[in-house]
Design a protein around this motif. Structure first.
Motif, PDB file in Angstrom:
ATOM      1  N   UNK A  73       0.868  -1.185   0.000  1.00 38.90           N
ATOM      2  CA  UNK A  73       0.000   0.000   0.000  1.00 38.90           C
ATOM      3  C   UNK A  73       0.897   1.224   0.000  1.00 38.90           C
ATOM      4  N   UNK A  74       0.592   2.157  -0.879  1.00 35.85           N
ATOM      5  CA  UNK A  74       1.332   3.422  -0.910  1.00 35.85           C
ATOM      6  C   UNK A  74       0.312   4.530  -0.712  1.00 35.85           C
ATOM      7  N   UNK A  75       0.526   5.354   0.298  1.00 37.26           N
ATOM      8  CA  UNK A  75      -0.370   6.478   0.551  1.00 37.26           C
ATOM      9  C   UNK A  75       0.359   7.776   0.221  1.00 37.26           C
ATOM     10  N   UNK A  76      -0.255   8.616  -0.608  1.00 41.25           N
ATOM     11  CA  UNK A  76       0.428   9.867  -0.934  1.00 41.25           C
ATOM     12  C   UNK A  76       0.188  10.883   0.174  1.00 41.25           C
ATOM     13  N   UNK A  77       1.258  11.190   0.907  1.00 35.17           N
ATOM     14  CA  UNK A  77       1.209  12.256   1.909  1.00 35.17           C
ATOM     15  C   UNK A  77       1.815  13.490   1.251  1.00 35.17           C
ATOM     16  N   UNK A  78       2.755  14.146   1.901  1.00 38.25           N
ATOM     17  CA  UNK A  78       3.396  15.330   1.327  1.00 38.25           C
ATOM     18  C   UNK A  78       4.528  15.757   2.249  1.00 38.25           C
ATOM     19  N   UNK A  79       5.446  16.550   1.710  1.00 33.55           N
ATOM     20  CA  UNK A  79       6.502  17.115   2.570  1.00 33.55           C
ATOM     21  C   UNK A  79       5.889  18.013   3.643  1.00 33.55           C
ATOM     22  N   UNK A  80       4.687  18.552   3.405  1.00 30.31           N
ATOM     23  CA  UNK A  80       4.065  19.439   4.407  1.00 30.31           C
ATOM     24  C   UNK A  80       3.618  18.671   5.657  1.00 30.31           C
ATOM     25  N   UNK A  81       3.663  17.337   5.597  1.00 32.20           N
ATOM     26  CA  UNK A  81       3.393  16.550   6.806  1.00 32.20           C
ATOM     27  C   UNK A  81       4.539  16.720   7.808  1.00 32.20           C
TER      28      UNK A  81
END
Ligand code: NAD
Length: 257
Positions: free
Chosen positions: A138-146
């Motif tokens: 499973x790959x969840x797209x988060x972000x550097x802003x996390x």
């Protein structure tokens, strides 16, 4: 062929990272089910993949709706037999997302429903399918802003990506002994429609670029390459990570002139 004999379900496959990942995963041998709410873009992605002689099907699914997510997983299993890779990638960045004082409750709710609940629903229905397949990624797209705060606020978006990152870690631990790996892909600022709509003047773009050591925005295809690694067996000992693909932004204190 790094994804031969695998089926991959990619949400938000009508544009940006999702489209590039769908094209790349199919080139690497995967049967791809791509989902979105933008039917025209989704059909177009599927047609682009088929034109290369590879396999993909578009399925309409709004990730903020439980029944749509249940159906997209069922569709992937019925169409291709089993599911091995789940890429929870769909997300929004609302143009009226601002600081806590001025952001409307409706903008907060919409952002959370798509960016966070969408990942939860993907996992809620996807994990039983991965179990039936004997495991998966499973790959969840988060972000550097996390990981980093900014003075140009997008309070709902930032909070939503923090939630995706922490949810990813917990999922990874819970399912580690079931051969289900769960990782967060954390893109830096990209030259996709999502961000360019937000940074809609040259001044706003420059204000962001100054913080990126590489001095340029990332490309959706560079995120797809990283997602391919996480999807494939090459990352068989990788789980629970926040995989930064960000031109060095999270490593920087002062960037080169
Ligand atoms: P994009 O706007 O090109 O793609 C997002 C896709 O998600 C679109 O096709 C859109 O129609 C779809 N979508 C929106 N709401 C949906 C819903 N309710 N159900 C299903 N699909 C829906 O943007 P992108 O840059 O490719 O974004 C992909 C992911 O990457 C998002 O989660 C985004 O938050 C994340 N991300 C983007 C950047 C960036 O700079 N662009 C940076 C970090 C993280």
């Amino acid at each position: 062929m790094r994804l031969k004999n695998k089926t991959a379900l990619i949400t938000g496959g009508s544009s940006g990272i999702g489209r590039e990942a769908a094209i790349l995963f199919a080139r690497e041998g995967a049967n791809v089910v791509l989902t979105d709410v933008n039917d025209e873009g989704g059909q177009e992605t599927a047609a682009m993949i088929k034109a290369e002689g590879n396999e993909a099907t578009y399925f309409h699914a709004d990730v903020s709706k439980a029944s749509d997510c249940e159906q997209m997983v069922a569709f992937a299993e019925t169409t291709y037999g089993s599911l091995h890779v789940l890429f929870n990638n769909a997300g929004i960045m609302h143009s009226a997302d601002d600081d806590a004082v001025s952001t409307e409750e409706a903008v907060w709710d919409l952002t959370m429903n798509i960016n966070v609940k969408g990942v939860f629903f993907g996992c809620k229905y996807g994990i039983p399918a991965l179990r039936r397949a004997g495991g998966g990624s499973i790959i969840n797209t988060a972000s550097f802003v996390a990981l980093l705060g900014a003075a140009t606020p997008q309070i709902a978006y930032t909070a939503s990506k923090g939630a995706v990152l922490s949810m990813t870690r917990e999922l990874a631990i819970i399912h580690a002994r079931e051969a289900i790996r769960v990782n967060a892909l954390c893109p830096g600022p990209l030259r996709t429609e999502l961000l360019m709509k937000f940074l809609n003047t040259e001044e706003k773009k420059q204000r962001r670029l100054v913080h990126i050591p590489m001095g340029r925005f990332g490309e959706a295809r560079e995120m797809a390459q990283a997602a391919l690694y996480l999807a494939s067996d090459e990352s068989s000992y990788v789980t629970g990570t926040d995989f930064m693909v960000d031109g060095g932004i999270t490593a920087a204190y002062v960037t080169p002139l």
